[in-house]
Design a protein around this motif. Structure first.
Motif: not given
Length: 159
Positions: A7-15
C-alpha cells in the motif's frame, strides 16, 4: 504486513505519477495559454457588490444584476406592455391562493389553509375515531429517501 508495504509503495507511485502529470502539463500548456487567452480585466469579472473582489471563472459567464432584473421584469410583465401592473405582480400569489381555496368562496378557512395536514391526519386515522393511537401516528412520519447503494462492495472483514 506485506499489505501495508505494498500500500505504501502504491501510494508513492501514485504521488510520483500525479506530480509528473501536473509538472508536464504546466510546462506544455503555459506558452499556449498565455498566447491564446488574454487576461480578463479585473473590473469586468468582479461581481457587483462583491467585497472580496474575487473574479468569476473566465469560462462561465455570470449574469449581471441588470440582466437578472430584466429577466425578472420580463417574467412578471405578462402582456409585454413594458409595465408590471398590480394584477400581474400578484398573479403568482393568486394561483397559490386558488390552490388552497378548495370551496372557491374567496376566503381561506383554517382547514383549507391546513389542508395538507388535515388530509394526512384523515388518512392516518384508520378507525375514524378522531384521534391517533401510536400505530396510526407512526404512519404520519415523513417518508425518508432510501440510502443510495454504494458502488463498491463491502470489504471482507478479517477475524
Amino acid at each position: 504486513m506485506w499489505r501495508y508495504v505494498m500500500g505504501g509503495v502504491a501510494a508513492i507511485l501514485l504521488l510520483a505519477g500525479g506530480w509528473m502529470i501536473v509538472r508536464g502539463q504546466a510546462h506544455a500548456d503555459a506558452p499556449l495559454a498565455a498566447a491564446t487567452t488574454p487576461a480578463p480585466a479585473p473590473a469586468a469579472t468582479a461581481r457587483a457588490g462583491d467585497t472580496t473582489a474575487e473574479a468569476a471563472p473566465p469560462d462561465l459567464p455570470a449574469a449581471s444584476d441588470a440582466q437578472r432584473a430584466r429577466q425578472r421584469f420580463a417574467r412578471y410583465d405578462r402582456d409585454r406592455d413594458g409595465k408590471v401592473t398590480r394584477a400581474e405582480f400578484l398573479e403568482p400569489r393568486r394561483k397559490a391562493f386558488a390552490k388552497l381555496d378548495r370551496d372557491g368562496d374567496g376566503r381561506l378557512s383554517f382547514d383549507e389553509w391546513a389542508a395538507r395536514t388535515v388530509d394526512r391526519f384523515g388518512a392516518a386515522d384508520r378507525d375514524h375515531s378522531g384521534a391517533l393511537d401510536a400505530q396510526e401516528f407512526a404512519a404520519t412520519a415523513p417518508k425518508r429517501k432510501p440510502r443510495r447503494a454504494t458502488p463498491c462492495p463491502e470489504p471482507a472483514r478479517e477475524e
